[in-house]
Enzyme design. Structure first.
Site, PDB file in Angstrom:
ATOM      1  CE  LYS A  90     -11.345  14.203  27.622  1.00 24.38           C
ATOM      2  NZ  LYS A  90     -10.609  15.064  26.718  1.00 24.38           N
ATOM      3  CE  LYS A  92      -8.531  16.523  33.256  1.00 24.49           C
ATOM      4  NZ  LYS A  92      -7.708  16.967  32.178  1.00 24.49           N
ATOM      5  CE  LYS A 150      -8.728  23.172  27.089  1.00 22.47           C
ATOM      6  NZ  LYS A 150      -8.239  21.804  26.940  1.00 22.47           N
TER       7      LYS A 150
HETATM    8  N1  AQP Z   1      -6.815  20.369  36.020  1.00 18.93           N
HETATM    9  C1  AQP Z   1      -5.605  20.493  35.482  1.00 18.93           C
HETATM   10  N2  AQP Z   1      -4.549  20.788  36.265  1.00 18.93           N
HETATM   11  C2  AQP Z   1      -3.299  20.928  35.738  1.00 18.93           C
HETATM   12  N3  AQP Z   1      -3.037  20.787  34.415  1.00 18.93           N
HETATM   13  C3  AQP Z   1      -4.073  20.505  33.596  1.00 18.93           C
HETATM   14  N4  AQP Z   1      -4.160  20.313  32.278  1.00 18.93           N
HETATM   15  C4  AQP Z   1      -5.437  20.054  31.954  1.00 18.93           C
HETATM   16  N5  AQP Z   1      -6.210  20.059  33.035  1.00 18.93           N
HETATM   17  C5  AQP Z   1      -5.396  20.334  34.089  1.00 18.93           C
HETATM   18  C6  AQP Z   1      -3.023  20.414  31.356  1.00 18.93           C
HETATM   19  O1  AQP Z   1      -3.358  21.377  30.370  1.00 18.93           O
HETATM   20  C7  AQP Z   1      -2.713  21.003  29.151  1.00 18.93           C
HETATM   21  C8  AQP Z   1      -3.685  21.063  28.014  1.00 18.93           C
HETATM   22  O2  AQP Z   1      -4.721  20.123  28.241  1.00 18.93           O
HETATM   23  P1  AQP Z   1      -5.538  19.537  27.026  1.00 18.93           P
HETATM   24  O3  AQP Z   1      -6.100  20.615  26.234  1.00 18.93           O
HETATM   25  O4  AQP Z   1      -4.702  18.573  26.276  1.00 18.93           O
HETATM   26  O5  AQP Z   1      -6.711  18.746  27.642  1.00 18.93           O
HETATM   27  P2  AQP Z   1      -6.868  17.852  28.876  1.00 18.93           P
HETATM   28  O6  AQP Z   1      -5.591  17.423  29.484  1.00 18.93           O
HETATM   29  O7  AQP Z   1      -7.807  16.744  28.553  1.00 18.93           O
HETATM   30  O8  AQP Z   1      -7.515  18.919  29.822  1.00 18.93           O
HETATM   31  P3  AQP Z   1      -8.910  19.581  29.915  1.00 18.93           P
HETATM   32  O9  AQP Z   1      -8.740  21.025  30.066  1.00 18.93           O
HETATM   33  O10 AQP Z   1      -9.646  18.882  30.977  1.00 18.93           O
HETATM   34  O11 AQP Z   1      -9.648  19.368  28.534  1.00 18.93           O
HETATM   35  P4  AQP Z   1     -10.798  18.382  28.143  1.00 18.93           P
HETATM   36  O12 AQP Z   1     -11.872  18.594  29.143  1.00 18.93           O
HETATM   37  O13 AQP Z   1     -11.193  18.782  26.769  1.00 18.93           O
HETATM   38  O14 AQP Z   1     -10.250  16.994  28.219  1.00 18.93           O
HETATM   39  C9  AQP Z   1      -2.128  19.609  29.360  1.00 18.93           C
HETATM   40  O15 AQP Z   1      -0.724  19.708  29.580  1.00 18.93           O
HETATM   41  C10 AQP Z   1      -2.830  19.121  30.595  1.00 18.93           C
HETATM   42  O16 AQP Z   1      -2.042  18.207  31.325  1.00 18.93           O
END
Ligand code: AQP
Length: 334
Positions: free
Chosen positions: A119, A200, A203
C-alpha cells in the site's frame, strides 16, 4: 491461571474496512464464513472505519461507505439479533488499546508487513497509521478475548503478528490476553482480480472489469466473469501457479457451490461452460443479498439503531478487557 475467564463457547471476532465497495473476495473470503459462525459461536463483527482512515478518505464518502457496508453485512446474513455488529469508532476502547499494542510491537516487525509495503508503494502520502495498522488490528482482536478470527488469506501475516503481540504482552505482564487462532476458508480465501489473476481482488485497486462488486448489476457480473482472463492451453484444472485465471474461476465456483476447487473442476473440458457456470453461481449468490440490501437501504434509521445496540454490547466486553490490560502495564485505575 490466566487473568481472563475461560469461556465455554468460542468467541469469534473479525472486521472489514469501509474503504470502498464490498466485493466478491470480501464476501467469499470472510463475510460468508461470519454468517455461519454466528450460529455456533459468540460472534462479534465490526466495520473498521478507523482502519479506513489510514489512507486519505473523503469524509462524505467514508460516511456513506460505512452505512452501506453495515447494511450489506446485514443483507449478506449477519443478524444483529444473534451476533454483535458495530462500527469500530463507536467503541473508543479500540483506539486506547491500540496504544498499548504499539508499545508492545517492534518497528522491525511492522516493517516486515507485506500489506504496508504494497500500500505504501502505491500511495503518495504514507501515514504513520498505515505503518501501525497491525497494532490497531491486534487491539481489535485482543479486546474481545477472541479465540478465532475468520479472515481471508491476505490477513494471515497481520494475524500472526497479533498472536506474537499477545504472547509478548502476556510474557511481560502476566496472562492478560487470549492468543487467537486464524480461520482461513478452504475455498475463496484469496479471490483474484479477473483481469489480473496474480493480484488479489481489492476494494482500493482501480480495476472495474477485474472486480465483482456485490452491488454490481447482475448482467455486468455475468459479463465480467465471461471476459475473465484465462490462458491458451484450454485445459480446466486447478493449478494456481501455472493457471492462475482458470484456478481463480474454479475457486469462485467452488466457494459459491460449497465444494473444493478440485471437485469443481471435474466435468469441464472447455473454458466457456466453466465461465457460464461460474457466472450463474455468482449471480445466484448475490441476487438475494442485493434484494435484501435494497430493503435495508430504505431504512437507515433502523440500521443506525441496530449498530448503536451492537456498540453498547461490544463495550460491555471490551471495557473490562481494556481495564485488565491497563492494570497489567501499571496504569492507575480511573
Ligand atoms: N481478494 C480477497 N479474497 C478473499 N478474501 C479477501 N479479503 C479481502 N480481499 C480478499 C478479506 O476480506 C476481509 C475484509 O478485508 P478488509 O476490509 O480488512 O481489507 P483488505 O484485506 O485490505 O481487503 P480489500 O478489500 O482489498 O480492501 P483494501 O483495498 O481497502 O485494502 C478480510 O478478512 C480479508 O482477508
Amino acid at each position: 491461571m490466566p487473568g481472563y475467564a475461560v469461556a465455554l463457547v468460542a468467541r469469534v471476532f473479525s472486521g472489514i474496512q469501509p474503504s470502498g465497495a464490498l466485493h466478491l473476495g470480501n464476501l467469499l473470503g470472510a463475510v460468508r464464513n461470519w454468517v455461519e459462525d454466528q450460529h455456533t459461536d459468540d460472534s462479534i463483527f465490526c466495520v473498521v472505519d478507523l482502519h479506513a482512515l489510514t489512507v486519505p478518505q473523503d469524509p462524505a464518502t467514508l460516511r456513506t461507505a460505512t452505512v452501506q457496508l453495515s447494511q450489506l453485512l446485514m443483507a449478506s446474513g449477519l443478524d444483529p439479533a444473534i451476533c454483535t455488529l458495530f462500527v469500530q469508532s463507536h467503541v473508543p476502547e479500540h483506539a486506547e488499546l491500540s496504544w498499548l499494542m504499539e508499545c508492545t510491537v517492534s518497528f522491525g516487525e511492522l516493517r516486515r508487513m507485506t500489506q504496508f509495503k504494497d500500500k505504501s508503494d502505491r500511495s503518495e502520502f504514507v501515514s504513520a497509521a498505515l505503518f501501525t495498522y497491525p497494532a490497531l488490528m491486534a487491539a481489535d482482536i485482543l479486546l474481545y478475548d477472541t479465540d478465532r478470527v475468520p479472515v481471508g488469506d491476505d490477513q494471515r501475516q497481520h494475524l500472526e503478528l497479533a498472536r506474537d503481540i499477545a504472547g509478548r504482552f502476556n510474557g511481560r505482564y502476566g496472562d492478560t490476553f487470549v492468543v487467537p487462532e486464524a480461520a482461513i476458508p478452504r475455498a475463496g480465501a484469496r479471490v483474484m482480480d479477473l483481469q489480473n489473476p496474480t493480484a488479489k481482488m481489492s476494494k482500493s485497486l482501480e480495476s472495474p472489469l477485474g472486480t465483482v462488486y456485490v452491488l454490481d448489476e447482475l448482467r455486468d457480473i455475468e459479463r465480467k466473469i465471461k471476459r475473465a482472463v484465462t490462458d491458451t492451453d484450454g485445459e480446466v484444472r486447478y493449478d494456481p501457479s501455472n493457471k492462475p485465471g482458470v484456478s481463480n474461476l474454479l475457486s469462485i465456483l467452488a466457494a459459491c457451490t460449497g465444494r473444493s476447487p478440485e471437485e469443481a473442476a471435474a466435468g469441464y473440458s472447455q473454458y466457456g461452460p466453466l465461465k457460464a457456470d461460474t457466472a450463474e453461481a455468482v449471480v445466484e449468490t448475490l441476487r438475494p443479498i442485493q434484494s435484501r440490501y435494497s430493503e435495508l437501504a430504505d431504512d437507515p434509521a433502523e440500521s443506525a439503531r441496530l449498530l448503536a445496540i451492537g456498540a453498547e454490547r461490544a463495550r460491555e466486553v471490551a471495557g473490562p478487557v481494556l481495564d485488565r490490560a491497563r492494570a497489567a502495564v501499571g496504569l492507575l485505575p480511573r
